[in-house]
Design an enzyme around this catalytic site. Structure first.
Site, PDB file in Angstrom:
ATOM      1  N   ASP A  10      51.704  31.231  47.099  1.00 57.73           N
ATOM      2  CA  ASP A  10      52.529  30.283  48.625  1.00 57.73           C
ATOM      3  C   ASP A  10      51.461  30.521  49.599  1.00 57.73           C
ATOM      4  O   ASP A  10      51.803  30.387  50.202  1.00 57.73           O
ATOM      5  CB  ASP A  10      53.099  31.969  48.804  1.00 57.73           C
ATOM      6  CG  ASP A  10      53.648  32.609  47.646  1.00 57.73           C
ATOM      7  OD1 ASP A  10      54.121  32.085  46.205  1.00 57.73           O
ATOM      8  OD2 ASP A  10      54.674  34.092  47.743  1.00 57.73           O
ATOM      9  N   ASP A  48      56.749  30.384  47.177  1.00 52.89           N
ATOM     10  CA  ASP A  48      57.706  31.302  47.644  1.00 52.89           C
ATOM     11  C   ASP A  48      59.367  30.288  47.224  1.00 52.89           C
ATOM     12  O   ASP A  48      59.131  28.853  47.899  1.00 52.89           O
ATOM     13  CB  ASP A  48      57.972  31.487  48.410  1.00 52.89           C
ATOM     14  CG  ASP A  48      58.502  33.280  48.729  1.00 52.89           C
ATOM     15  OD1 ASP A  48      58.565  33.871  48.102  1.00 52.89           O
ATOM     16  OD2 ASP A  48      58.678  33.764  49.714  1.00 52.89           O
ATOM     17  N   HIS A  50      62.929  29.574  48.383  1.00 54.32           N
ATOM     18  CA  HIS A  50      64.275  31.086  48.181  1.00 54.32           C
ATOM     19  C   HIS A  50      65.966  29.935  47.830  1.00 54.32           C
ATOM     20  O   HIS A  50      65.253  28.613  49.255  1.00 54.32           O
ATOM     21  CB  HIS A  50      64.386  31.675  49.446  1.00 54.32           C
ATOM     22  CG  HIS A  50      63.446  32.642  49.711  1.00 54.32           C
ATOM     23  ND1 HIS A  50      62.670  33.521  47.690  1.00 54.32           N
ATOM     24  CD2 HIS A  50      62.574  33.040  50.380  1.00 54.32           C
ATOM     25  CE1 HIS A  50      62.050  34.256  48.769  1.00 54.32           C
ATOM     26  NE2 HIS A  50      61.185  33.788  49.481  1.00 54.32           N
ATOM     27  N   HIS A  63      62.491  31.988  55.296  1.00 55.88           N
ATOM     28  CA  HIS A  63      61.144  31.119  55.196  1.00 55.88           C
ATOM     29  C   HIS A  63      61.705  30.324  53.609  1.00 55.88           C
ATOM     30  O   HIS A  63      61.995  31.225  52.557  1.00 55.88           O
ATOM     31  CB  HIS A  63      60.831  32.333  55.613  1.00 55.88           C
ATOM     32  CG  HIS A  63      60.008  33.436  53.867  1.00 55.88           C
ATOM     33  ND1 HIS A  63      60.872  34.516  55.009  1.00 55.88           N
ATOM     34  CD2 HIS A  63      59.805  33.726  53.033  1.00 55.88           C
ATOM     35  CE1 HIS A  63      61.076  34.999  53.576  1.00 55.88           C
ATOM     36  NE2 HIS A  63      59.848  34.501  52.309  1.00 55.88           N
ATOM     37  N   LYS A  88      58.811  30.695  42.878  1.00 54.33           N
ATOM     38  CA  LYS A  88      59.659  32.338  42.378  1.00 54.33           C
ATOM     39  C   LYS A  88      60.767  32.632  43.866  1.00 54.33           C
ATOM     40  O   LYS A  88      60.790  32.017  44.193  1.00 54.33           O
ATOM     41  CB  LYS A  88      58.106  33.052  42.735  1.00 54.33           C
ATOM     42  CG  LYS A  88      57.044  33.191  43.620  1.00 54.33           C
ATOM     43  CD  LYS A  88      56.174  34.045  43.105  1.00 54.33           C
ATOM     44  CE  LYS A  88      55.465  34.227  44.638  1.00 54.33           C
ATOM     45  NZ  LYS A  88      56.461  34.540  46.098  1.00 54.33           N
ATOM     46  N   CYS A 129      52.771  39.117  47.750  1.00 56.31           N
ATOM     47  CA  CYS A 129      52.655  38.293  47.163  1.00 56.31           C
ATOM     48  C   CYS A 129      51.693  37.732  46.180  1.00 56.31           C
ATOM     49  O   CYS A 129      51.229  38.577  44.617  1.00 56.31           O
ATOM     50  CB  CYS A 129      53.132  36.965  47.025  1.00 56.31           C
ATOM     51  SG  CYS A 129      54.777  37.100  47.549  1.00 56.31           S
TER      52      CYS A 129
HETATM   53  C1  VGL Z   1      55.609  36.725  50.430  1.00 55.21           C
HETATM   54  C2  VGL Z   1      57.020  37.912  52.329  1.00 55.21           C
HETATM   55  C3  VGL Z   1      58.503  38.080  52.184  1.00 55.21           C
HETATM   56  C4  VGL Z   1      54.287  36.652  50.641  1.00 55.21           C
HETATM   57  C5  VGL Z   1      57.287  36.212  50.392  1.00 55.21           C
HETATM   58  O1  VGL Z   1      54.554  35.136  50.015  1.00 55.21           O
HETATM   59  O2  VGL Z   1      53.641  37.540  50.628  1.00 55.21           O
HETATM   60  N1  VGL Z   1      55.921  37.627  51.688  1.00 55.21           N
HETATM   61  N2  VGL Z   1      58.237  36.188  51.102  1.00 55.21           N
HETATM   62 ZN    ZN Z   2      59.679  35.294  50.636  1.00 59.14          ZN
END
Ligand code: VGL
Ligand code: ZN
Length: 181
Positions: A10, A48, A50, A63, A88, A129
């Site tokens: 990420d 990440d 979403h 985000h 993911k 993550c």
């Molecule tokens: C993450 C918070 C929300 C991460 C992803 O990549 O660690 N943290 N979404």
């Molecule tokens: Zn996230």
């Protein structure tokens, strides 16, 4: 070694300073990661990724919405050697913190098919993550290393980073310095 992979978790614009869910000093992971890539035949990454509406956004600012600039890799990350990207957090009913929850590709099968036994995990964020991915990998029997200089934490609570390192160590994950590679 052919049985090792670097796994970049990420490293996306929204987690960097100025992003929607900025991780303090998150941009500092980029230079060490660029250096580390040269040591690995297999470089993998997660994003990440979403949907616009998900229960995940009840806990977090919006985000890394799939396809947006916030979900893109930063310009200064050397993406040329990344062999596959695991997406993911793609559902709308769960968080999907671990890269083993990727939905475009099954990470565990991919690693096994490619003979990967050791996973070097780097990226963002240590307390979410990175931790979830490292713990899942250890639970699935991989030898897991987290490179200290190449991860940063969100630290919603000041102890989150320390606790994450402790939890990973207890699960058999080795926290190493970049000099050990
Ligand atoms: C993450 C918070 C929300 C991460 C992803 O990549 O660690 N943290 N979404
Ligand atoms: Zn996230």
């Amino acid at each position: 070694m052919m049985d090792e992979a670097l796994f970049i978790v990420d490293v996306q614009n929204d987690f960097l300073p100025g992003g929607a869910l900025a991780v303090k000093n998150g941009d500092e992971v980029i230079a060490p990661i660029n250096r580390l890539m040269k040591h690995f035949d297999m470089v993998l990454a997660s994003k990440d990724w979403h949907p616009a509406r998900t229960v995940h956004f009840d806990k977090w600012p919006v985000h890394c919405v799939r396809g947006t600039e916030g979900a893109a890799f930063p310009r200064d990350l050397n993406i040329s050697s990344i062999r596959k990207i695991f997406l993911k957090g793609t559902g709308n009913t769960d968080d999907g913190y671990s890269a083993f929850e990727a939905t475009n590709e099954d990470l565990e099968s991919f690693l096994k098919i490619n003979g990967i036994k050791k996973l070097y995990v780097v990226g963002l964020a240590t307390d979410y993550c990175v931790k979830a991915t490292a713990l899942d990998a250890a639970g699935k029997g991989f030898e897991v290393y987290v490179v200290r200089e190449a991860v940063r934490a969100v630290n919603l609570h000041p102890d989150d980073e320390t606790n994450a390192f402790m939890e990973m160590k207890e699960a058999g994950v080795k926290i190493i310095s970049i000099n050990q590679i």
